[in-house]
Design a protein around this motif. Sequence first.
Motif, PDB file in Angstrom:
ATOM      1  N   CYS A 168      -1.853 -82.665  48.625  1.00 56.62           N
ATOM      2  CA  CYS A 168      -0.923 -82.313  48.457  1.00 56.62           C
ATOM      3  C   CYS A 168       0.633 -82.661  49.214  1.00 56.62           C
ATOM      4  N   ALA A 169       0.968 -83.599  48.518  1.00 61.16           N
ATOM      5  CA  ALA A 169       2.085 -84.002  49.390  1.00 61.16           C
ATOM      6  C   ALA A 169       3.537 -84.301  48.385  1.00 61.16           C
ATOM      7  N   VAL A 170       4.149 -84.578  49.449  1.00 61.66           N
ATOM      8  CA  VAL A 170       5.750 -84.629  49.525  1.00 61.66           C
ATOM      9  C   VAL A 170       6.275 -85.294  49.638  1.00 61.66           C
ATOM     10  N   ALA A 171       7.580 -86.159  49.732  1.00 63.61           N
ATOM     11  CA  ALA A 171       8.426 -86.950  50.255  1.00 63.61           C
ATOM     12  C   ALA A 171       9.729 -86.813  50.052  1.00 63.61           C
ATOM     13  N   LEU A 172      10.878 -86.954  51.379  1.00 60.66           N
ATOM     14  CA  LEU A 172      12.210 -87.434  50.643  1.00 60.66           C
ATOM     15  C   LEU A 172      12.141 -88.535  50.859  1.00 60.66           C
ATOM     16  N   TYR A 173      13.188 -89.257  49.888  1.00 56.73           N
ATOM     17  CA  TYR A 173      13.915 -90.675  49.906  1.00 56.73           C
ATOM     18  C   TYR A 173      14.795 -91.146  49.604  1.00 56.73           C
ATOM     19  N   ASP A 174      15.743 -92.077  50.731  1.00 57.07           N
ATOM     20  CA  ASP A 174      17.137 -92.832  50.640  1.00 57.07           C
ATOM     21  C   ASP A 174      16.883 -94.029  50.112  1.00 57.07           C
ATOM     22  N   SER A 175      16.639 -94.004  48.368  1.00 52.07           N
ATOM     23  CA  SER A 175      16.524 -94.874  48.411  1.00 52.07           C
ATOM     24  C   SER A 175      18.094 -96.443  48.399  1.00 52.07           C
ATOM     25  N   ASP A 176      18.370 -95.780  48.593  1.00 51.72           N
ATOM     26  CA  ASP A 176      19.860 -96.291  48.938  1.00 51.72           C
ATOM     27  C   ASP A 176      19.502 -97.492  50.426  1.00 51.72           C
ATOM     28  N   GLY A 177      18.757 -96.356  51.382  1.00 53.53           N
ATOM     29  CA  GLY A 177      18.004 -97.309  52.751  1.00 53.53           C
ATOM     30  C   GLY A 177      17.328 -97.885  52.601  1.00 53.53           C
ATOM     31  N   ASP A 178      16.548 -97.828  51.543  1.00 50.90           N
ATOM     32  CA  ASP A 178      14.443 -97.726  51.411  1.00 50.90           C
ATOM     33  C   ASP A 178      14.276 -97.616  52.252  1.00 50.90           C
ATOM     34  N   LEU A 179      14.470 -96.195  52.531  1.00 51.49           N
ATOM     35  CA  LEU A 179      14.140 -95.104  54.083  1.00 51.49           C
ATOM     36  C   LEU A 179      13.538 -94.035  53.527  1.00 51.49           C
ATOM     37  N   VAL A 180      12.215 -93.997  53.713  1.00 53.22           N
ATOM     38  CA  VAL A 180      11.541 -92.075  54.226  1.00 53.22           C
ATOM     39  C   VAL A 180      12.408 -91.694  54.641  1.00 53.22           C
ATOM     40  N   LEU A 181      12.830 -90.731  54.308  1.00 54.46           N
ATOM     41  CA  LEU A 181      12.868 -89.641  55.294  1.00 54.46           C
ATOM     42  C   LEU A 181      12.393 -88.995  55.556  1.00 54.46           C
ATOM     43  N   ALA A 182      10.932 -88.716  55.206  1.00 53.36           N
ATOM     44  CA  ALA A 182      10.709 -87.528  56.186  1.00 53.36           C
ATOM     45  C   ALA A 182       9.172 -87.596  54.326  1.00 53.36           C
ATOM     46  N   GLU A 183       8.078 -87.208  54.862  1.00 52.60           N
ATOM     47  CA  GLU A 183       6.747 -87.116  53.986  1.00 52.60           C
ATOM     48  C   GLU A 183       5.651 -85.994  54.765  1.00 52.60           C
ATOM     49  N   VAL A 184       4.622 -85.486  53.558  1.00 51.12           N
ATOM     50  CA  VAL A 184       3.415 -85.107  54.283  1.00 51.12           C
ATOM     51  C   VAL A 184       2.860 -85.109  53.348  1.00 51.12           C
ATOM     52  N   THR A 185       1.625 -85.491  53.894  1.00 50.48           N
ATOM     53  CA  THR A 185       0.238 -85.298  52.986  1.00 50.48           C
ATOM     54  C   THR A 185      -0.451 -84.441  53.356  1.00 50.48           C
ATOM     55  N   GLU A 186      -0.898 -83.422  52.919  1.00 50.61           N
ATOM     56  CA  GLU A 186      -2.277 -82.659  52.972  1.00 50.61           C
ATOM     57  C   GLU A 186      -3.006 -82.975  51.910  1.00 50.61           C
ATOM     58  N   LEU A 223       1.613 -76.303  47.666  1.00 49.47           N
ATOM     59  CA  LEU A 223       3.063 -77.007  47.562  1.00 49.47           C
ATOM     60  C   LEU A 223       4.476 -76.262  48.706  1.00 49.47           C
ATOM     61  N   MET A 224       4.643 -75.148  48.321  1.00 46.67           N
ATOM     62  CA  MET A 224       5.982 -75.133  48.611  1.00 46.67           C
ATOM     63  C   MET A 224       6.432 -75.293  50.217  1.00 46.67           C
ATOM     64  N   ALA A 225       5.028 -74.471  50.999  1.00 46.30           N
ATOM     65  CA  ALA A 225       4.811 -75.144  51.339  1.00 46.30           C
ATOM     66  C   ALA A 225       4.980 -76.423  53.117  1.00 46.30           C
ATOM     67  N   VAL A 226       4.562 -77.344  52.219  1.00 40.96           N
ATOM     68  CA  VAL A 226       4.431 -79.116  52.197  1.00 40.96           C
ATOM     69  C   VAL A 226       6.464 -79.312  52.044  1.00 40.96           C
ATOM     70  N   LEU A 227       6.678 -78.517  50.992  1.00 45.99           N
ATOM     71  CA  LEU A 227       7.983 -79.004  50.911  1.00 45.99           C
ATOM     72  C   LEU A 227       9.063 -78.582  51.962  1.00 45.99           C
ATOM     73  N   ASP A 228       8.720 -77.005  52.256  1.00 49.00           N
ATOM     74  CA  ASP A 228       9.977 -76.880  53.272  1.00 49.00           C
ATOM     75  C   ASP A 228       9.589 -77.505  54.335  1.00 49.00           C
ATOM     76  N   HIS A 229       8.599 -78.022  54.882  1.00 50.05           N
ATOM     77  CA  HIS A 229       8.634 -78.775  55.780  1.00 50.05           C
ATOM     78  C   HIS A 229       9.504 -79.981  56.181  1.00 50.05           C
ATOM     79  N   VAL A 230       8.923 -80.587  54.964  1.00 48.74           N
ATOM     80  CA  VAL A 230       9.021 -81.836  55.065  1.00 48.74           C
ATOM     81  C   VAL A 230      10.922 -81.927  54.627  1.00 48.74           C
ATOM     82  N   LEU A 231      11.300 -80.765  54.182  1.00 46.58           N
ATOM     83  CA  LEU A 231      13.003 -80.598  54.317  1.00 46.58           C
ATOM     84  C   LEU A 231      13.536 -80.233  55.629  1.00 46.58           C
ATOM     85  N   ASP A 232      12.861 -79.390  56.276  1.00 47.87           N
ATOM     86  CA  ASP A 232      12.971 -79.026  58.241  1.00 47.87           C
ATOM     87  C   ASP A 232      12.784 -80.320  58.575  1.00 47.87           C
ATOM     88  N   THR A 233      12.158 -81.366  58.288  1.00 48.88           N
ATOM     89  CA  THR A 233      11.577 -82.279  59.200  1.00 48.88           C
ATOM     90  C   THR A 233      13.211 -83.622  58.510  1.00 48.88           C
TER      91      THR A 233
END
Length: 218
Positions: free
Chosen positions: A13-31, A41-51
Amino acid sequence: MIVLALDTAGVDCAVALYDSDGDLVLAEVTETIGKGHAERLMAVLDHVLDTAKLTLDRVERIAVTVGPGSFTGIRVGVAAARGFALSLGVPVVGVSTLEVMAAAAFRQAPGRAVIAAMDAKRNEVYFQPFDKHGHAAGEPQALTVEDARTLAAGFDGTVVGSAAGLIGHPPTEPVADTFPISIVARLGAKKPAGDKPKPLYLRGPDVKPQAGFAVARM
């Protein structure tokens, strides 16, 4: 562009936030959870947003794995992605698990053709070839092990996935099918937005209704 990537197509169960302009992964979690993606899924998403210190309204695109993989897991991810896209008013794109596996292999060995092969059980393989530039060289298919082995015979490239050994290209150590969420995000950022993603089922579900036990309607 900020991309939200989701993967529930396999054991992770994995979620990431990615900035394509800078090719930068802002945060990711894989369980690695096996089952229960809908509950986590929602708890993992919240963790990624917080990070990443971002709110969901900063997301400009959604990317989600559409299969092949777990029948139930794929439905969870696709439904969530389409729901988020509708509520945020942003595009949503689907990324196949086979192309994620191939892209991961291509990053390790650029310039080599790739076959992505997943053990689909029941003497079948989910199979797709990719050329030395990383482009799909055929459609994803569910093949018998024998047919996949024939297609892979003499292949001079990289074979990845849990079915590699079944089709005559045994890995140096046992391999589980995983779909790196950072690669899902990068692929999703490049895909043209079009129709809403749908699950990529190369065969029907393993569990089917039993015939002869239907309750008569009153």
